[in-house]
Design an enzyme around this catalytic site. Structure first.
Site, PDB file in Angstrom:
ATOM      1  N   SER A 176       0.834  -1.198   0.000  1.00  9.69           N
ATOM      2  CA  SER A 176       0.000   0.000   0.000  1.00  9.69           C
ATOM      3  C   SER A 176       0.867   1.246   0.000  1.00  9.69           C
ATOM      4  O   SER A 176       2.004   1.234   0.485  1.00  9.69           O
ATOM      5  CB  SER A 176      -0.887   0.021   1.248  1.00  9.69           C
ATOM      6  OG  SER A 176      -0.107   0.306   2.408  1.00  9.69           O
ATOM      7  N   ASP A 177       0.344   2.325  -0.564  1.00 11.24           N
ATOM      8  CA  ASP A 177       0.937   3.612  -0.266  1.00 11.24           C
ATOM      9  C   ASP A 177       0.751   3.831   1.234  1.00 11.24           C
ATOM     10  O   ASP A 177      -0.145   3.244   1.853  1.00 11.24           O
ATOM     11  CB  ASP A 177       0.281   4.726  -1.081  1.00 11.24           C
ATOM     12  CG  ASP A 177       1.172   5.944  -1.230  1.00 11.24           C
ATOM     13  OD1 ASP A 177       2.134   6.084  -0.449  1.00 11.24           O
ATOM     14  OD2 ASP A 177       0.915   6.776  -2.126  1.00 11.24           O
ATOM     15  N   TRP A 178       1.590   4.673   1.806  1.00 13.61           N
ATOM     16  CA  TRP A 178       1.608   4.797   3.269  1.00 13.61           C
ATOM     17  C   TRP A 178       0.286   5.380   3.782  1.00 13.61           C
ATOM     18  O   TRP A 178      -0.039   6.531   3.518  1.00 13.61           O
ATOM     19  CB  TRP A 178       2.790   5.659   3.679  1.00 13.61           C
ATOM     20  CG  TRP A 178       4.036   4.880   3.998  1.00 13.61           C
ATOM     21  CD1 TRP A 178       4.793   4.993   5.116  1.00 13.61           C
ATOM     22  CD2 TRP A 178       4.679   3.875   3.201  1.00 13.61           C
ATOM     23  NE1 TRP A 178       5.854   4.111   5.068  1.00 13.61           N
ATOM     24  CE2 TRP A 178       5.810   3.409   3.912  1.00 13.61           C
ATOM     25  CE3 TRP A 178       4.395   3.299   1.964  1.00 13.61           C
ATOM     26  CZ2 TRP A 178       6.659   2.413   3.430  1.00 13.61           C
ATOM     27  CZ3 TRP A 178       5.229   2.295   1.470  1.00 13.61           C
ATOM     28  CH2 TRP A 178       6.340   1.874   2.201  1.00 13.61           C
TER      29      TRP A 178
END
Length: 714
Positions: free
Chosen positions: A217-219
């Site tokens: 995931s993106d953060w």
């Protein structure tokens, strides 16, 4: 491992590292599109806190304008060496999202408005990075084309547009370079978060493209951890113990198959086993020198009236103005912000190359004035989009005042996104678009100004005359958490060329210090849907230079609206004066195909395809046309199909004509032939109305026979 231990492995231990367990060691992931941002203290993803010193190479906005895969590869290889030395196993990059609007605050991290150029450069980056033993994380998957509302915006995009514009760069990287990870974006795609989108992460990415790496995931991009895991997202970053517990509970409640958890754990194990960083230092000076060399390949000479550049021996007094000459803007803001090992000042580097010339900061008797202008970091960054493409008013005033005072004026731009040249363009003798060139950009600019290096960059995005002219203007950045991609496939130059809208500088434009000519174009079909193209390139000037051969394809074949032309191949060649070379391109089916939403696949329609060699997207130098057999799709007919579809069917159409003719007298047939254009009035009718009691009388058995005929393969 028990279920709790397996679930824990699928989220971060802290902000930048993963958890250990059952022989799986923790690894560090770090921002790294154009430099390693290795934070060892308090962690944050927006670059507020300092990171370890690393080389800040030219960002993607600059690399895109190099049009050179070797530039992307050499940069990435050095990046890999630094990552390994700093203990980083996975670099979060490259970013391959398309530049849909010049206002996107993160455009400095992306390569181009064109998916082919983006994909070729990104593939070279990933291959080179991973050859150094460091994994890549291709981002942001997918349709992450703005910062406004990025955590909740839904990008509403039809499938043809997705397949032709916003997915191909990811597809090329996955298939050609086999990246270690793909990063799921923050935004929603057609109402579903990208991080929990089964069609995107499983059907397209894994099933169609064959990706077998880790989806991360993106953060902070995970909204429903169980839904994300089901959809195909393996690693949640950063960690969240509450979400780990949700995975365990979902398995116990039989909402989630434990086999899904096991598959993600297996992919994590493979990732960890594949990359082993070594904290052993890197050659700081060599990497700075490389950054300078690469930066010189990326700048674009937009204008050079009367060959004012390179600076000749007749220029004795040089005025240098603008704060970016002393404190250069060389990188973007946000998560990719690098703590550079050093920074070249353009003014200092100009003085080094000026020799016995006089360098001053006032233009009132200078032979040549150089004005450094552009955008400050606060003007463009991750997290927000720009409101306009204008330069600050005080910079425009400085350019105009300098041009009025100096004999000749050169403007050097530093900006991560396109800026308008209107209001001052005609007053400048030369314009060098430097984009953001990294920590050694000051030296690279000096090299270009004095002719130590020759500019060879080409625009990877269009410079429009007005923001209002951009194809996404009426839809960007959306409203009420929805952004509609109403321009469809007509993104960037595809739009400008199709509607014949003038721009300040077109996609692919760029000057150098010599001249080139192309000739002897040949195009030959090598199959039903492929062709081989060759063309000769000659350096007709007086010094060494590099030329980008740009191959476009133009066609109106098929049932969909096609752009006026689309980039389908390119290569950059370097030639000494008087030398020539022949370059060859093998164009496969994708060079001619469109995405057919009814067939749900790529198709090459039968017809004529014009291969064009362009100086840029607007200026076609030479062209030739090839006829391709393509693939004939005979649509299965029903009584709901239109009259036009029945008559247009390659097998049924002639049969239908014979049946209708059999019901008509000679006088009626003659009248029908005389008024054949009348068919246009009725071709949109459904067939059941055409053969109704008030229409043409056809036996039921004849109609059924034709329907059966349409079901047979052509």
């Amino acid at each position: 491992m028990n279920l709790e231990q397996k679930a824990a492995l699928l989220s971060g231990r802290d902000f930048w590292s993963t958890k250990p367990g059952d022989g799986i060691r923790p690894i560090v992931l770090s921002d790294g599109p154009h430099g390693i941002r290795r934070q060892t203290g308090e962690a944050d993803h927006v670059g507020i806190h300092d990171s370890l010193p690393a080389t800040c190479f030219p960002p993607a906005v600059a690399v895109g304008s190099s049009w050179d895969p070797s530039v992307a590869a050499r940069l990435a290889a050095a990046l890999g060496r630094e990552a390994r030395a700093l203990g980083v196993a996975v670099c979060l990059g490259p970013g391959v999202n398309i530049k849909r609007s010049p206002l996107c605050g993160r455009n400095f991290e992306y390569y181009s408005e064109d998916p082919l150029l983006t994909g070729v450069l990104a593939s070279a980056h990933v291959k080179a990075l991973q050859s150094e033993g460091v994994g890549a994380s291709v981002k942001h998957f997918a349709a992450n084309n703005q910062e406004t509302g990025r955590m909740r915006i839904s990008a509403e995009i039809d499938e043809r547009t997705l397949r032709e514009i916003y997915l191909p760069a990811f597809e090329r990287v996955v298939k050609e370079a086999e990246p270690a990870t793909v990063m799921a974006a923050y935004n929603k795609l057609n109402g579903v978060y990208a991080s929990q989108h089964p069609w995107l992460l499983t059907r397209v990415l894994r099933t169609e493209w064959g990706f077998d790496g880790v989806v991360v995931s993106d953060w902070g991009a995970v909204n429903d951890r169980v839904a994300a895991l089901k959809a195909g997202l393996d690693l949640q970053m950063p960690g969240n113990p509450a979400d780990d517990a949700k995975i365990v509970q979902a398995v116990r409640d039989e909402e989630l198959d434990e086999a899904v958890v096991d598959a993600s754990v297996a992919r994590m194990r493979t990732l960890v086993d594949r990359f082993h960083p070594e904290e052993n230092g890197f050659d700081v000076d060599a990497h700075h020198a490389l950054a300078r060399e690469l930066a010189a390949e990326c700048a674009v000479l937009l204008k050079n009236a009367d060959d004012v550049l390179p600076i000749g021996p007749e220029v004795r007094t040089i005025a240098v103005l603008g704060r970016f000459a002393v404190n250069p803007r060389f990188q973007g803001g946000g998560s990719s912000h690098i703590n550079p090992t050093r920074v070249d000042s353009p003014l200092d580097e100009i003085r080094k190359l000026a020799g016995d010339r006089t360098v001053v900061t006032d233009p009132q008797g200078a032979d040549l004035a150089i004005v450094f202008a552009g955008l400050a970091e606060i003007d463009e960054s991750e997290g927000y989009d720009r409101a306009s493409i204008e330069l600050p008013a005080e910079q425009v005033d400085l350019i105009r005042a300098t041009a009025a005072a100096a004999r000749r004026t050169v403007v050097v731009l530093s900006n991560g996104g396109v800026v308008s040249l209107e209001g001052w363009h005609d007053e400048a003798d030369a314009i060098l678009e430097g984009w953001l060139l990294g920590q050694a950009g000051g030296g690279a600019i000096a090299d270009l100004l004095f002719g130590v290096s020759a500019p060879s960059g080409r625009l990877a995005e269009t410079i429009p005359r007005r923001l209002q002219d951009t194809p996404s203007y009426l839809n960007f950045p959306g409203e009420q958490d929805i952004v509609r991609y109403g321009e469809g496939v007509m993104v960037g130059y595809r739009y400008y060329e199709t509607v014949e809208l003038p721009v300040r500088y077109p996609f692919g434009h760029g000057l150098t210090y010599t001249t080139f000519a192309v000739s002897d174009l040949t195009v030959k079909a090598t199959g039903d849907d492929s062709a081989r193209v060759s063309v000769t390139v000659a350096n007709t000037g007086e010094r060494y230079g590099k030329h980008v051969v740009q191959l476009y394809v133009a066609t109106q074949a098929g049932p969909v609206r096609r752009p006026a032309r689309e980039l389908r191949a390119f290569t950059k060649v370097g030639l000494e004066p008087g030398r020539s070379t022949t370059v060859t391109f093998d164009l496969d089916a994708r060079a001619f195909a469109y995405w057919d939403i009814k067939e749900d696949r790529w198709l090459v329609a039968p017809g004529d395809y014009t291969v064009q060699i362009g100086e840029n997207a607007s200026a076609v130098v030479i062209e030739d046309t090839v006829k391709l057999a393509g693939e004939v799709i005979a649509k299965e007919l029903t009584l709901d199909s239109s009259v036009g579809e029945w008559f247009g069917h390659p097998e049924v159409g002639p049969v239908l004509m014979r049946h209708i003719a059999a019901t008509m007298t000679e006088e009626q047939q003659a009248a029908a032939a005389e008024h054949a254009d009348m068919l246009k009035m009725i071709e949109s009718l459904p067939m059941y109305q055409f053969i109704s009691p008030l229409g043409v009388q056809l036996p039921d058995e004849a109609v059924q026979e034709m329907i059966e005929l349409s079901r047979r393969p052509v």
